[in-house]
Structure formats: structure tokens, C-alpha cells
Design a protein around this motif. Structure first.
Motif, PDB file in Angstrom:
ATOM      1  N   LYS A  92       0.839  -1.224   0.000  1.00  0.00           N
ATOM      2  CA  LYS A  92       0.000   0.000   0.000  1.00  0.00           C
ATOM      3  C   LYS A  92       0.863   1.258   0.000  1.00  0.00           C
ATOM      4  N   ASP A  93       1.927   1.256   0.813  1.00  0.00           N
ATOM      5  CA  ASP A  93       2.847   2.409   0.858  1.00  0.00           C
ATOM      6  C   ASP A  93       3.396   2.700  -0.537  1.00  0.00           C
ATOM      7  N   ILE A  94       3.803   1.628  -1.232  1.00  0.00           N
ATOM      8  CA  ILE A  94       4.408   1.816  -2.560  1.00  0.00           C
ATOM      9  C   ILE A  94       3.349   2.278  -3.564  1.00  0.00           C
ATOM     10  N   GLU A  95       2.133   1.775  -3.404  1.00  0.00           N
ATOM     11  CA  GLU A  95       1.043   2.253  -4.272  1.00  0.00           C
ATOM     12  C   GLU A  95       0.814   3.760  -4.070  1.00  0.00           C
ATOM     13  N   GLN A  96       0.969   4.200  -2.830  1.00  0.00           N
ATOM     14  CA  GLN A  96       0.819   5.646  -2.555  1.00  0.00           C
ATOM     15  C   GLN A  96       1.903   6.465  -3.259  1.00  0.00           C
ATOM     16  N   LEU A  97       3.129   5.896  -3.286  1.00  0.00           N
ATOM     17  CA  LEU A  97       4.210   6.587  -4.007  1.00  0.00           C
ATOM     18  C   LEU A  97       3.883   6.676  -5.493  1.00  0.00           C
ATOM     19  N   LEU A  98       3.273   5.631  -6.019  1.00  0.00           N
ATOM     20  CA  LEU A  98       2.883   5.646  -7.439  1.00  0.00           C
ATOM     21  C   LEU A  98       1.797   6.704  -7.671  1.00  0.00           C
ATOM     22  N   ASP A  99       0.853   6.802  -6.725  1.00  0.00           N
ATOM     23  CA  ASP A  99      -0.202   7.832  -6.822  1.00  0.00           C
ATOM     24  C   ASP A  99       0.407   9.232  -6.796  1.00  0.00           C
ATOM     25  N   GLN A 100       1.390   9.381  -5.889  1.00  0.00           N
ATOM     26  CA  GLN A 100       2.072  10.679  -5.765  1.00  0.00           C
ATOM     27  C   GLN A 100       2.756  11.057  -7.093  1.00  0.00           C
ATOM     28  N   SER A 101       3.404  10.066  -7.719  1.00  0.00           N
ATOM     29  CA  SER A 101       4.064  10.314  -9.008  1.00  0.00           C
ATOM     30  C   SER A 101       3.037  10.748 -10.051  1.00  0.00           C
ATOM     31  N   LYS A 102       1.862  10.138  -9.982  1.00  0.00           N
ATOM     32  CA  LYS A 102       0.797  10.448 -10.941  1.00  0.00           C
ATOM     33  C   LYS A 102       0.277  11.882 -10.736  1.00  0.00           C
ATOM     34  N   GLN A 103       0.185  12.266  -9.451  1.00  0.00           N
ATOM     35  CA  GLN A 103      -0.276  13.639  -9.168  1.00  0.00           C
ATOM     36  C   GLN A 103       0.718  14.669  -9.702  1.00  0.00           C
ATOM     37  N   GLN A 104       2.009  14.320  -9.642  1.00  0.00           N
ATOM     38  CA  GLN A 104       3.028  15.269 -10.109  1.00  0.00           C
ATOM     39  C   GLN A 104       3.143  15.301 -11.638  1.00  0.00           C
ATOM     40  N   LYS A 152       0.862  14.082 -15.125  1.00  0.00           N
ATOM     41  CA  LYS A 152      -0.366  13.436 -15.625  1.00  0.00           C
ATOM     42  C   LYS A 152      -0.058  12.306 -16.618  1.00  0.00           C
ATOM     43  N   ASN A 153       1.151  12.285 -17.180  1.00  0.00           N
ATOM     44  CA  ASN A 153       1.518  11.217 -18.111  1.00  0.00           C
ATOM     45  C   ASN A 153       2.111   9.987 -17.405  1.00  0.00           C
ATOM     46  N   PHE A 154       2.198  10.052 -16.066  1.00  0.00           N
ATOM     47  CA  PHE A 154       2.784   8.920 -15.346  1.00  0.00           C
ATOM     48  C   PHE A 154       1.760   7.789 -15.246  1.00  0.00           C
ATOM     49  N   LYS A 155       2.172   6.602 -15.699  1.00  0.00           N
ATOM     50  CA  LYS A 155       1.271   5.448 -15.634  1.00  0.00           C
ATOM     51  C   LYS A 155       2.118   4.239 -15.202  1.00  0.00           C
ATOM     52  N   ALA A 156       1.641   3.527 -14.187  1.00  0.00           N
ATOM     53  CA  ALA A 156       2.449   2.400 -13.705  1.00  0.00           C
ATOM     54  C   ALA A 156       1.565   1.332 -13.095  1.00  0.00           C
ATOM     55  N   LYS A 157       2.119   0.111 -12.987  1.00  0.00           N
ATOM     56  CA  LYS A 157       1.398  -0.956 -12.277  1.00  0.00           C
ATOM     57  C   LYS A 157       2.366  -1.684 -11.350  1.00  0.00           C
ATOM     58  N   ILE A 158       1.779  -2.305 -10.336  1.00  0.00           N
ATOM     59  CA  ILE A 158       2.600  -3.039  -9.364  1.00  0.00           C
ATOM     60  C   ILE A 158       2.107  -4.486  -9.316  1.00  0.00           C
ATOM     61  N   THR A 159       3.043  -5.425  -9.310  1.00  0.00           N
ATOM     62  CA  THR A 159       2.677  -6.848  -9.244  1.00  0.00           C
ATOM     63  C   THR A 159       3.446  -7.498  -8.095  1.00  0.00           C
ATOM     64  N   VAL A 160       2.754  -8.332  -7.312  1.00  0.00           N
ATOM     65  CA  VAL A 160       3.446  -9.116  -6.279  1.00  0.00           C
ATOM     66  C   VAL A 160       3.934 -10.398  -6.945  1.00  0.00           C
ATOM     67  N   MET A 161       5.249 -10.568  -7.007  1.00  0.00           N
ATOM     68  CA  MET A 161       5.803 -11.766  -7.639  1.00  0.00           C
ATOM     69  C   MET A 161       5.859 -12.922  -6.647  1.00  0.00           C
ATOM     70  N   ARG A 162       6.187 -12.590  -5.417  1.00  0.00           N
ATOM     71  CA  ARG A 162       6.263 -13.632  -4.390  1.00  0.00           C
ATOM     72  C   ARG A 162       6.093 -12.998  -3.021  1.00  0.00           C
ATOM     73  N   SER A 163       5.343 -13.663  -2.150  1.00  0.00           N
ATOM     74  CA  SER A 163       5.149 -13.136  -0.798  1.00  0.00           C
ATOM     75  C   SER A 163       5.111 -14.291   0.188  1.00  0.00           C
ATOM     76  N   VAL A 164       6.149 -14.401   0.997  1.00  0.00           N
ATOM     77  CA  VAL A 164       6.198 -15.418   2.058  1.00  0.00           C
ATOM     78  C   VAL A 164       6.478 -14.672   3.355  1.00  0.00           C
ATOM     79  N   PRO A 165       5.582 -14.753   4.319  1.00  0.00           N
ATOM     80  CA  PRO A 165       5.810 -13.989   5.546  1.00  0.00           C
ATOM     81  C   PRO A 165       7.016 -14.497   6.339  1.00  0.00           C
ATOM     82  N   ALA A 166       7.468 -13.695   7.279  1.00  0.00           N
ATOM     83  CA  ALA A 166       8.567 -14.105   8.162  1.00  0.00           C
ATOM     84  C   ALA A 166       8.060 -15.169   9.140  1.00  0.00           C
ATOM     85  N   LEU A 167       9.009 -15.825   9.782  1.00  0.00           N
ATOM     86  CA  LEU A 167       8.653 -16.900  10.722  1.00  0.00           C
ATOM     87  C   LEU A 167       9.253 -16.587  12.086  1.00  0.00           C
ATOM     88  N   GLU A 168       8.462 -16.800  13.124  1.00  0.00           N
ATOM     89  CA  GLU A 168       9.032 -16.672  14.465  1.00  0.00           C
ATOM     90  C   GLU A 168       8.262 -17.531  15.462  1.00  0.00           C
TER      91      GLU A 168
END
Ligand SMILES: [Zn+2]
Length: 381
Positions: A273-285, A287-303
Motif C-alpha cells: 500500500k505504501d508503494i502504491e501511494q508513491l505511485l499515486d504521488q508520481s501520478k499527481q506530479q 499526468k503522463n505517469f502510468k504504472a502498475k505493481i505486481t506481487v511476484m512472491r510473498s512469504v511472511p517471516a517466521l518466528e
């Protein structure tokens, strides 16, 4: 006497046979699962092989106990990473025995660990040692790629496994008990533009320049986290960038791949979500900024907490005073969804993983087999 009277040569042969099945992503694990089945079926163990797609397989063995105690799950992976034979001085998929070692892809990560678990179970069956709870041994597919095997196993078998006293992942730890590792979050960010001839860049939208703008913002971003006493910091690294076709074409696409290693308690969704906000910020600055984000792999930490009773019992069984942490990631966090403490404990030096001339010392296998036996009897005896 230090070596088992039953199946010391058999255990080494089992590892060699497992290596010879070469369970890479291309080959799959069906033959590997069958080798384990043949080894344990002679000891009278109930076994199921679940296979799909013509190549992937999960191996599931269950030794029923008297139900006075919760079950113990030993859970690893059947697959190995590929091997570039040119970089090896020994054959990668033959299982050559030399100077007290067995060489081959997977000897350490982690066919060696599976071999030691299987040998421990065979001895427990042969010696007719009574168990007060079920002993479950699972080896799943595709841990090195997308963990498809463990996800399928949890979907199909998860509910029938509970309640569990604990879970041991026999990945190589040099026989240290590990109670924590970092998680993995791999993201791909792609900026999209419009091509034009290199002599008329004003007619296009340059995706590489859009990526530069985003990366400048991204470099100022700090993931919020508390350093962990065993694992240290959360780290982040931009490890791959691709874009453009030729010197005289304005690029319409640029992609970066970001490797984030997370700590227990960090929510991967919040980072995304934080990174999506950075992408939104880039778009606000722009108007030609267009980007997408993909999760390639997500494994949580273990404890698993330091004072967990399962951890205390395992440390007592193997004579280790204090548990530590590993640098690599395992399928452990998936198994943690079964609401049981997870520990990583296995034979072999983790620095051997994925390397040419991977080997394991036969002495490590013997020690691991004895240690698994002691753990099983401590938890289920
Ligand atoms: Zn592994």
C-alpha cells in the motif's frame, strides 16, 4: 555404537536414489515421491502420493499414535533447484559418494533432511517404539518456485492435521535449532509510456524517464519496522531493471524488480500500500505517469517465541541450549497457518544450498537421523 544397526547403508542409498530423480522445476517430483514411498512402505508406513499436472507431487506419510498426545509434523520439500553441469566437477544428479560425503544437487537442500527423517521413521517402526500421538511426514512440491505444493497440501489436508504439538522443517541448519527467519516480498513495478522515433521524443512518453522519477521518490521511502533481536533489519534492494528496445526508439515500458526481506510482524500488504501511494504521488506530479505493481512472491517471516514449550522440548531432545535464526526463507510460514509452533532443524551446511558441487557429510545424516528420533520420542513418547 554410533551407527544404526538397521539401515545405515540403506539411508545413504536412499539419498543417492533421491538425487538421481533430479526433481527440478522442469522434471517435477513424482519419481522422487515414489522413491520415498518404496523406502518407507517396507517399514509398514501408511503413505499417500498426491500428484497433479503430470509432474508435481506431494508425499504424505502418517504413523498413527494412541491419541494421548497432539501430533508432530515433519514437513519439507521434494524439489531442488537446477544445476549447471559445467560449473560442477562431479555429476550433479548421480549421488556420488566420496570421502564420507554424498555429492549431488539437493544433497543439502533438502533431500538429505528428508532422508534423515525417513530413516528415523523407519527405525521407530522397526523397533516398534510406541507413539502417543500421530507422526506425520510431509514433503511437498515446488518450494523453490511458488510453493504450490504446500498451498495445495494445506487446502486438501490442513484441517485433518490438527491439533499439532509442533512442526519441524528439516531444511539444512547444521543441526542448529532455528526459531526465526525473515520473509520475502518480491515486487515488480512497471512504468508504461508511448513509443516514438528517437529523433522525435516529444511525440512519445518515455517509460524509463517515468521510472527514474518514481525511483527517486522510492529511494526516500523507509519501510517502518523495529529491528529484530535475532534477524536484525528489514532490507530492501532494487535488483533488476529492464526497459527499452533500441537506441533510436523511445521506450514504452520499463520494469524494476524489488527484493524486500521482512521481519516477523511486518504486514506485506501495508508495504505494498505504501508503494502504491508513491505511485499515486508520481501520478499527481505528472499526468503522463502510468504504472502498475505486481506481487511476484510473498512469504511472511517466521518466528516461534523463545519460551515456547515445543521449542524447549526440541532443544532438550537434541542437546541444544539456545535457538537461533536462519538467513534464508522456508515453507515454514505456510505451515504456521496450522496454528502450531514451527522450527527449522536439519543436516547440512546452509551455505551449500544452490551451489555447484553441493554435498552433505554422511556423519551429518547419521546425527540428524538420531536427532529426529530423539525429537519424535520426546514429543510423542
Ligand atoms: Zn530448501
Amino acid at each position: 555404537m554410533p551407527f544404526s544397526v538397521y539401515n545405515n547403508p540403506l539411508m545413504q542409498n536412499l539419498l543417492k536414489e533421491l538425487i538421481q530423480t533430479a526433481p527440478t522445476a522442469d522434471n517435477g517430483e513424482i519419481r522422487t515421491a515414489k522413491v520415498l514411498l518404496n523406502y518407507l512402505k517396507t517399514a509398514g508406513v501408511e503413505i499417500k502420493i498426491d500428484h497433479w499436472d503430470g509432474k508435481n507431487a506431494n508425499f504424505i506419510a502418517r504413523i498413527p499414535g494412541s491419541e494421548q498426545k497432539k501430533a508432530l509434523l515433519l514437513a519439507g520439500h521434494l524439489d531442488v533447484v537446477g544445476a549447471d553441469q559445467k560449473a560442477w566437477t562431479t555429476p550433479a544428479f548421480e549421488g556420488i559418494e566420496q570421502d564420507g560425503k554424498i555429492y549431488g544437487r539437493g544433497s543439502t537442500d533438502m533431500l538429505g533432511g528428508l532422508t534423515a527423517v525417513a530413516a528415523a521413521i523407519a527405525e521407530i517402526k522397526q523397533e516398534n517404539l510406541p507413539l502417543k500421538g500421530d507422526l506425520i511426514f510431509v514433503a511437498t512440491a515446488a518450494e523453490e518456485t511458488d510453493s504450490a505444493g504446500v498451498k495445495r497440501f494445506l487446502r486438501t489436508n490442513g484441517p485433518s492435521l490438527r491439533p499439532l504439538a509442533g512442526i519441524i522443517v528439516p531444511e539444512p541448519t547444521g543441526l542448529e535449532v532455528m526459531r526465526a527467519h525473515r520473509g520475502i516480498l518480491w515486487l515488480e513495478i512497471t512504468t508504461l509510456g508511448k513509443t516514438a522515433h528517437g529523433s522525435m521524443p516529444h511525440l512519445g512518453i518515455n517509460a524509463i524517464e517515468k521510472m527514474m522519477a518514481f525511483l527517486n521518490l522510492f529511494k526516500m521511502y523507509h519501510i517502518p519496522y523495529q529491528p529484530h533481536p535475532l534477524l536484525g533489519d528489514c532490507c530492501i534492494s532494487i535488483n533488476k531493471i529492464t526497459g527499452g528496445q533500441a537506441t533510436n526508439i523511445v521506450p514504452d515500458r520499463c520494469a524494476v524488480q524489488i527484493d524486500i526481506r521482512t521481519l516477523p510482524g511486518q504486514a506485506h500488504n501495508a508495504i505494498k500500500k505504501d508503494i502504491e501511494q508513491l505511485l499515486d504521488q508520481s501520478k499527481q506530479q505528472d499526468k503522463n505517469f502510468k504504472a502498475k505493481i505486481t506481487v511476484m512472491r510473498s512469504v511472511p517471516a517466521l518466528e516461534t517465541s523463545q519460551d515456547n514449550p515445543f521449542l524447549t522440548s526440541v532443544c532438550k531432545a537434541v542437546g541444544v541450549k539456545k535457538a537461533s535464526a536462519v538467513g534464508f526463507t522456508t515453507d515454514g510460514p505456510w505451515f504456521a497457518k496450522l496454528d502450531a509452533p514451527v522450527l527449522v532443524f536439519g543436516p547440512g551446511d546452509p551455505r551449500m544450498c544452490h551451489k555447484p558441487d553441493e554435498y552433505i557429510e554422511i556423519e551429518q545424516l547419521e546425527k540428524a537421523k538420531d536427532a529426529y528420533k530423539r525429537i519424535i520420542l520426546e514429543i510423542l513418547g
